[in-house]
Design a protein around this motif. Sequence first.
Motif, mmCIF file in Angstrom:
data_model
loop_
_atom_site.group_PDB
_atom_site.id
_atom_site.type_symbol
_atom_site.label_atom_id
_atom_site.label_comp_id
_atom_site.label_asym_id
_atom_site.label_seq_id
_atom_site.Cartn_x
_atom_site.Cartn_y
_atom_site.Cartn_z
ATOM 1 N N SER A 6 0.714 -0.992 0.038
ATOM 2 C CA SER A 6 -0.230 0.134 -0.305
ATOM 3 C C SER A 6 0.452 0.976 -0.009
ATOM 4 C CB SER A 6 -0.682 -0.129 1.116
ATOM 5 O OG SER A 6 -0.256 0.173 3.059
ATOM 6 N N HIS A 51 -9.875 -0.235 -10.679
ATOM 7 C CA HIS A 51 -11.702 -1.342 -9.728
ATOM 8 C C HIS A 51 -11.145 -2.368 -9.613
ATOM 9 C CE1 HIS A 51 -13.529 2.903 -10.801
ATOM 10 N NE2 HIS A 51 -14.281 2.703 -10.073
ATOM 11 N N GLN A 54 -8.716 -3.289 -6.525
ATOM 12 C CA GLN A 54 -9.720 -2.617 -5.288
ATOM 13 C C GLN A 54 -10.619 -4.150 -5.190
ATOM 14 O OE1 GLN A 54 -11.982 0.388 -4.975
ATOM 15 N NE2 GLN A 54 -10.773 1.792 -6.352
ATOM 16 N N ARG A 58 -10.317 -7.461 -2.193
ATOM 17 C CA ARG A 58 -11.166 -8.140 -0.873
ATOM 18 C C ARG A 58 -11.525 -9.471 -1.240
ATOM 19 N NH1 ARG A 58 -13.298 -3.000 -3.249
ATOM 20 N NH2 ARG A 58 -14.653 -4.389 -4.793
ATOM 21 N N GLU A 82 -10.821 7.271 -7.035
ATOM 22 C CA GLU A 82 -10.045 5.323 -6.786
ATOM 23 C C GLU A 82 -8.660 5.205 -6.916
ATOM 24 O OE1 GLU A 82 -13.008 3.338 -6.994
ATOM 25 O OE2 GLU A 82 -14.290 5.347 -7.253
ATOM 26 N N ARG A 85 -8.892 4.590 -3.017
ATOM 27 C CA ARG A 85 -9.581 3.488 -2.490
ATOM 28 C C ARG A 85 -9.064 2.239 -2.502
ATOM 29 N NH1 ARG A 85 -13.654 6.478 -4.865
ATOM 30 N NH2 ARG A 85 -15.028 7.405 -3.772
ATOM 31 N N LEU A 86 -7.851 2.251 -4.169
ATOM 32 C CA LEU A 86 -7.046 1.201 -3.916
ATOM 33 C C LEU A 86 -5.874 0.998 -3.493
ATOM 34 C CD1 LEU A 86 -6.028 -1.052 -6.323
ATOM 35 C CD2 LEU A 86 -4.202 0.916 -6.923
ATOM 36 N N ALA A 89 -7.916 -0.615 -0.264
ATOM 37 C CA ALA A 89 -8.060 -1.762 -0.183
ATOM 38 C C ALA A 89 -6.932 -2.538 0.480
ATOM 39 C CB ALA A 89 -8.341 -2.406 -1.079
ATOM 40 N N TRP A 90 -5.394 -2.324 -0.029
ATOM 41 C CA TRP A 90 -4.208 -3.037 -0.042
ATOM 42 C C TRP A 90 -3.512 -2.781 1.221
ATOM 43 C CZ3 TRP A 90 -3.659 -7.577 -2.259
ATOM 44 C CH2 TRP A 90 -3.776 -7.308 -3.761
#
Length: 188
Positions: A6, A51, A54, A58, A82, A85-86, A89-90
């Motif tokens: 991340s 997208h 991400q 999950r 986005e 958000r990526l 997510a990581w």
Amino acid sequence: MSTEISDKLATASAAVAGLVAAVRDDQLDQATPCTAFRVRDLLNHLIQVVHNFQALARRDDVDWTPGPDRLVGDWRTAFAAETSRLVDAWSDPDTLDGVSPGMGLPQRTVGQMVLGDLVVHGWDLARGTGLPYRVDPSLVPALREFLDTMVETGRKMGAFGDPVDCPPDAGEFAELLALTGRDPAWQC
């Protein structure tokens, strides 16, 4: 929380989001070093990558079939949101454990894959638009590790071309580009 992946994604995402924000509408039909993509196609691919990865963080299913044109509304600002958000997510260390059900690869490798997509396609985008782009040297070891592991598989799947010659003094990132089948000297 954050992870090695991340943190690297945050660095890469900031650079690529800056490029995306600077693309002009009159540049969308220009060629890129990624021969399968013109600038518009590459931007659509990058949006899909952000997208889908991400979802892969999950462990959700993803669809790689090309969809409708994603360059609608304020797509430049949406891309930056986005990519944030990526990174989020990581950021959970558990995201890197185990094998990706959707990709059949270790989750860490999947995280390196999205990093590679952002960095290499960022270079493609910069070259196709004539925008300046500097790859943070801290990203190169992770890209090297990913390519050392996955380049042959990537070639078989059509994601990478055959390696091209690279001058010995071109630098490590140029060597990695050449390994993916890109000519580091490509100009628009």
